[in-house]
Design an enzyme around this catalytic site. Sequence first.
Site, PDB file in Angstrom:
ATOM      1  N   ASN A   9      17.626   9.578 -34.013  1.00  0.00           N
ATOM      2  CA  ASN A   9      17.486   8.730 -35.203  1.00  0.00           C
ATOM      3  C   ASN A   9      17.751   9.606 -36.420  1.00  0.00           C
ATOM      4  OD1 ASN A   9      16.720   7.063 -37.259  1.00  0.00           O
ATOM      5  ND2 ASN A   9      14.530   7.046 -36.749  1.00  0.00           N
ATOM      6  N   TRP A  10      18.943   9.450 -36.984  1.00  0.00           N
ATOM      7  CA  TRP A  10      19.317  10.319 -38.110  1.00  0.00           C
ATOM      8  C   TRP A  10      18.681   9.875 -39.425  1.00  0.00           C
ATOM      9  CZ3 TRP A  10      25.310  11.134 -37.116  1.00  0.00           C
ATOM     10  CH2 TRP A  10      25.472  12.052 -36.071  1.00  0.00           C
ATOM     11  N   LYS A  11      18.064   8.701 -39.440  1.00  0.00           N
ATOM     12  CA  LYS A  11      17.446   8.203 -40.674  1.00  0.00           C
ATOM     13  C   LYS A  11      18.480   8.247 -41.815  1.00  0.00           C
ATOM     14  CE  LYS A  11      13.081   9.639 -38.756  1.00  0.00           C
ATOM     15  NZ  LYS A  11      11.675   9.914 -38.955  1.00  0.00           N
ATOM     16  N   HIS A  96      11.002   0.278 -36.581  1.00  0.00           N
ATOM     17  CA  HIS A  96      10.650   1.694 -36.746  1.00  0.00           C
ATOM     18  C   HIS A  96       9.497   1.806 -37.749  1.00  0.00           C
ATOM     19  CE1 HIS A  96      10.855   5.840 -38.123  1.00  0.00           C
ATOM     20  NE2 HIS A  96      11.316   6.095 -36.911  1.00  0.00           N
ATOM     21  N   GLU A  98       8.966   3.578 -40.225  1.00  0.00           N
ATOM     22  CA  GLU A  98       9.342   3.633 -41.650  1.00  0.00           C
ATOM     23  C   GLU A  98       9.725   2.246 -42.170  1.00  0.00           C
ATOM     24  OE1 GLU A  98      12.014   6.906 -41.097  1.00  0.00           O
ATOM     25  OE2 GLU A  98      10.257   8.118 -40.616  1.00  0.00           O
ATOM     26  N   GLU A 167       6.000   5.491 -30.749  1.00  0.00           N
ATOM     27  CA  GLU A 167       6.027   6.537 -31.767  1.00  0.00           C
ATOM     28  C   GLU A 167       4.740   6.470 -32.586  1.00  0.00           C
ATOM     29  OE1 GLU A 167      10.330   7.835 -32.767  1.00  0.00           O
ATOM     30  OE2 GLU A 167       9.827   6.130 -34.015  1.00  0.00           O
ATOM     31  N   GLY A 173       7.501  13.178 -37.930  1.00  0.00           N
ATOM     32  CA  GLY A 173       7.858  14.099 -39.010  1.00  0.00           C
ATOM     33  C   GLY A 173       6.730  15.016 -39.437  1.00  0.00           C
ATOM     34  N   SER A 211       7.867  14.023 -33.573  1.00  0.00           N
ATOM     35  CA  SER A 211       7.894  15.487 -33.533  1.00  0.00           C
ATOM     36  C   SER A 211       8.333  16.056 -32.188  1.00  0.00           C
ATOM     37  CB  SER A 211       6.534  16.061 -33.954  1.00  0.00           C
ATOM     38  OG  SER A 211       6.272  15.745 -35.321  1.00  0.00           O
ATOM     39  N   GLY A 232      13.863  12.372 -34.474  1.00  0.00           N
ATOM     40  CA  GLY A 232      14.349  12.377 -35.849  1.00  0.00           C
ATOM     41  C   GLY A 232      14.803  13.765 -36.250  1.00  0.00           C
ATOM     42  N   GLY A 233      13.879  14.524 -36.849  1.00  0.00           N
ATOM     43  CA  GLY A 233      14.217  15.837 -37.425  1.00  0.00           C
ATOM     44  C   GLY A 233      15.022  16.753 -36.520  1.00  0.00           C
TER      45      GLY A 233
HETATM   46  P1  PGA Z   1      10.596  12.954 -35.901  1.00  0.00           P
HETATM   47  O1  PGA Z   1      10.983  11.397 -36.095  1.00  0.00           O
HETATM   48  O2  PGA Z   1      11.237  13.401 -34.605  1.00  0.00           O
HETATM   49  O3  PGA Z   1      11.202  13.641 -37.100  1.00  0.00           O
HETATM   50  O4  PGA Z   1       9.120  13.033 -35.842  1.00  0.00           O
HETATM   51  C1  PGA Z   1      10.992  10.504 -35.009  1.00  0.00           C
HETATM   52  C2  PGA Z   1      11.374   9.124 -35.477  1.00  0.00           C
HETATM   53  O5  PGA Z   1      11.013   8.754 -36.603  1.00  0.00           O
HETATM   54  O6  PGA Z   1      12.042   8.368 -34.763  1.00  0.00           O
END
Ligand code: PGA
Length: 250
Positions: A9-11, A96, A98, A167, A173, A211, A232-233
Amino acid sequence: MTKTIFAANWKMNHGPPHARGFLDRFLDGYQHESGREVWFFPPAVSIEGVAQRVARLPGILVGAQNVYWEPQGAFTGELSVSMAKDAGARAVLVGHSERRHVFGETDDETGRKVRAVLDCGMTPLLCVGETLRERDNGKTLAVIHRQLAALDGLDGESLSRIVVAYEPVWAIGTGKNATPADAAAVHAAVHSWFDERAVAGGNVPVLYGGSVKPGNAQELLSEDEIEGVLVGGASLEPESWRAICAVGLD
Ligand code: PGA
């Protein structure tokens, strides 16, 4: 378990030029392994470029991070499911954390999006997860069940086309991941939810996200109930993403 899904997930990162540069570096040295799929969720403007680049590569799929449920019309700033599909997306992230917590998306809206994605023949990747406060109050499973209720009313065939990501909001994050055993317990509850609706729970992959890094992916994926990761990250750098996608390979 039939396959392991590694979803990036590149956001709001990697617009078209960066996405191209990422793929040049990621694909150099990447080898497809049977039983593994790599899914990319780039920002909307990069979907087409990423989809074209990976079109002939086995086991790589591209998805959209968000869609609106209406097919077209006066919805400034929104992306319809069929537009995402025309750009090359085959899956869509729905709900998601967010979207839920930054943009105020409700369970009802999440449910509408899931239906729109299914109607277009694509795969919804439904994200569920509790906040720290909900966890501390012992509400984790109640929250997961409430979020899964967005799927109520779908028939078994539709339910069998869904992928779920657990999640925990407090792990996204933050550098804090759920322990493999804690995550596996929630995954088991998600599988049971599908079993109770006469969908073979084992056929609905449940990914863990929050994470995930090259250093913890192996122990998370060694749990039977964890059928993939949503990252994500650590998916933003080609080297760390390739390391995660290669976890468990000699
Ligand atoms: P993260 O994000 O790996 O940076 O914790 C995961 C996500 O939001 O899908």
